[in-house]
Design a protein around this motif. Structure first.
Motif, PDB file in Angstrom:
ATOM      1  N   LEU A   1       0.820  -1.205   0.000  1.00 21.04           N
ATOM      2  CA  LEU A   1       0.000   0.000   0.000  1.00 21.04           C
ATOM      3  C   LEU A   1       0.858   1.260   0.000  1.00 21.04           C
ATOM      4  N   SER A   2       2.167   1.096  -0.063  1.00 24.32           N
ATOM      5  CA  SER A   2       3.079   2.229  -0.048  1.00 24.32           C
ATOM      6  C   SER A   2       3.461   2.619  -1.471  1.00 24.32           C
ATOM      7  N   VAL A   3       3.146   3.844  -1.840  1.00 21.23           N
ATOM      8  CA  VAL A   3       3.478   4.337  -3.174  1.00 21.23           C
ATOM      9  C   VAL A   3       4.985   4.397  -3.367  1.00 21.23           C
ATOM     10  N   GLU A   4       5.696   4.888  -2.352  1.00 23.54           N
ATOM     11  CA  GLU A   4       7.142   5.016  -2.456  1.00 23.54           C
ATOM     12  C   GLU A   4       7.824   3.652  -2.540  1.00 23.54           C
ATOM     13  N   GLN A   5       7.370   2.706  -1.738  1.00 28.32           N
ATOM     14  CA  GLN A   5       7.965   1.376  -1.776  1.00 28.32           C
ATOM     15  C   GLN A   5       7.692   0.693  -3.115  1.00 28.32           C
ATOM     16  N   LEU A   6       6.496   0.879  -3.641  1.00 26.47           N
ATOM     17  CA  LEU A   6       6.147   0.278  -4.930  1.00 26.47           C
ATOM     18  C   LEU A   6       7.077   0.778  -6.031  1.00 26.47           C
ATOM     19  N   LYS A   7       7.304   2.084  -6.047  1.00 25.77           N
ATOM     20  CA  LYS A   7       8.160   2.682  -7.075  1.00 25.77           C
ATOM     21  C   LYS A   7       9.563   2.077  -7.038  1.00 25.77           C
ATOM     22  N   ILE A   8      10.137   1.979  -5.841  1.00 26.29           N
ATOM     23  CA  ILE A   8      11.493   1.449  -5.718  1.00 26.29           C
ATOM     24  C   ILE A   8      11.533  -0.044  -6.019  1.00 26.29           C
ATOM     25  N   ALA A   9      10.529  -0.796  -5.569  1.00 29.72           N
ATOM     26  CA  ALA A   9      10.498  -2.238  -5.830  1.00 29.72           C
ATOM     27  C   ALA A   9      10.473  -2.518  -7.330  1.00 29.72           C
ATOM     28  N   ARG A  10       9.682  -1.760  -8.064  1.00 29.29           N
ATOM     29  CA  ARG A  10       9.613  -1.956  -9.513  1.00 29.29           C
ATOM     30  C   ARG A  10      10.942  -1.591 -10.175  1.00 29.29           C
TER      31      ARG A  10
END
Length: 407
Positions: free
Chosen positions: A206-215
């Motif tokens: 649910l974290s926008v910032e974590q999603l960006k870095i994970a991708r």
């Protein structure tokens, strides 16, 4: 005000001793009947004294953040050590006891985390400037308990060991297994399972910032064909998977949603599937979250007791096929984080401000001590739908963990 605070502290300190310099310059020493550590504090304002008197659970941390309360001739860790040890003893402040009882009565509401509230709670902590986490986490950004096989490992080594330990319990006995990672963070676990075990992984966060870095990490590692990350609440997952893993996310589910969480795990697990849940827990009976932690660090968060966790599992028809308690591993992990943050404190202050740094160091010191003196621990629970989904003994875990590179 000072006379009332004297009464409070005299009742509160039953172990060790606490020296206090009040805002008016007078001082006192409070000694418990039981031997223990010593620390001292100094009030720089009458407002800080009032905060501690009226609402210790919230006011102590706020007074430190604002500079109204300071360690005196000792470290913040030393001071919190004395306070947290004594907080575990009977007696103390009647007002805080009443406040804790009220929090317990309201805890279902405090931890009521529908999707919209969950997104807001996650953003509060995990969508902070990503450079902050680089200051103290390992290179893989594992923001959860590491695994110290000998106690002498570096943080990077212990976090790699944690991932291997979890993977061994997932019974990744063939490549191509489809894995769901609930609460995937910055993607470290998912990328490891794909790279080292040939799994096809879907991570949800649910974290926008974590999603960006994970991708970005999946792309850089050349694993985009094996790993997919989605901004998705676990409640909306519809696909069934061979394996499910969740690390450091269950603490944010909320007690009112435990049964729904485990029902979703069962629903998304294939008939012969295996799930592994890694969570902070408490060794004693069900309780509440400290109000300062709830307000400033993890709103809606809670470290569950095993009894309430198992009760929810029992109602879903899942098998608990293994459970392990990791006692002091997180204390060792946070001790390293705390040291690293202290070394990089000026950089953190450049990102935010002095009050934020005080908040974060208070959080890290208190979190470490919650595992040292207040009965917190981590548990790993293996779950299956089918009684025959895993071998009869745990030998396969030891063999899998010992056969990996670097062992």
């Amino acid at each position: 005000m000072k006379s009332l605070l004297n009464i409070l502290l005299r009742r509160f300190i039953s172990v060790g001793s606490l020296g206090v310099v009040f805002a008016d310059g007078s001082s006192a020493l409070f000694k418990g009947a039981q031997a223990g550590p010593h620390a001292a504090l100094r009030f720089t304002s009458a407002e800080a004294e009032k905060r501690l008197l009226l609402n210790p659970g919230l006011g102590f941390g706020e007074a430190y953040m604002d500079g109204g309360l300071q360690p005196d001739g000792c470290t913040l860790y030393d001071l919190l050590n004395v306070m947290m040890i004594n907080a575990m003893k009977p007696g103390g402040h009647i007002g805080e006891a009443i406040s804790a009882t009220a929090r317990y009565a309201r805890r279902s509401w405090i931890q009521f985390n529908p999707e919209s509230r969950s997104r807001k709670n996650v953003a509060h902590h995990y969508d902070l400037d990503t450079r902050l986490y680089d200051l103290f986490l390992d290179k893989d950004r594992q923001y959860s308990c590491a695994y110290f096989r000998t106690g002498k490992e570096t943080l990077d080594e212990a976090q790699e060991a944690k991932k291997r330990h979890i993977a061994s319990k997932l019974l990744l006995d063939r490549p191509g297994l489809e894995v769901l990672d609930i609460g995937c963070g910055w993607g470290g676990m998912a990328l490891t399972l794909a790279r080292d075990y040939g799994a096809m992984v879907t991570g949800v966060t649910l974290s926008v910032e974590q999603l960006k870095i994970a991708r970005e990490r999946a792309q850089e590692a050349g694993l985009s064909h094996q790993v997919r990350f989605e901004l998705l609440d676990y409640r909306h997952v519809q696909t069934r998977y061979d394996r499910i893993v969740s690390v450091g996310m269950f603490e944010h589910v909320g007690i009112a949603h435990y049964e729904a969480f485990f029902r979703k795990v069962r629903e998304c697990l294939k008939d012969d599937g295996v799930a592994l849940l890694h969570s902070i827990g408490r060794s004693d009976e069900p309780g509440t979250t400290n109000p300062w932690i709830d307000k400033y660090i993890f709103p809606g968060g809670y470290s569950p007791s095993l009894s309430e966790t198992f009760a929810a599992i029992e109602r879903t028809g899942l098998w608990v096929t293994d459970c392990e308690i990791l006692r002091l591993h997180y204390a060792k992990t946070i001790a390293i984080w705390r040291q690293r943050f202290a070394e990089q404190r000026e950089k953190a202050r450049e990102l935010y401000d002095e009050r934020f740094c005080r908040m974060f160091e208070f959080y890290l010191a208190g979190a470490e001590l919650s595992f040292e003196v207040q009965g917190h621990m981590n548990f790993q629970i293996q779950l299956t739908r089918n009684i025959r989904a895993v071998p009869l003994t745990r030998d396969y875990m030891f063999e899998a963990e010992g056969s990996l590179p670097g062992k």
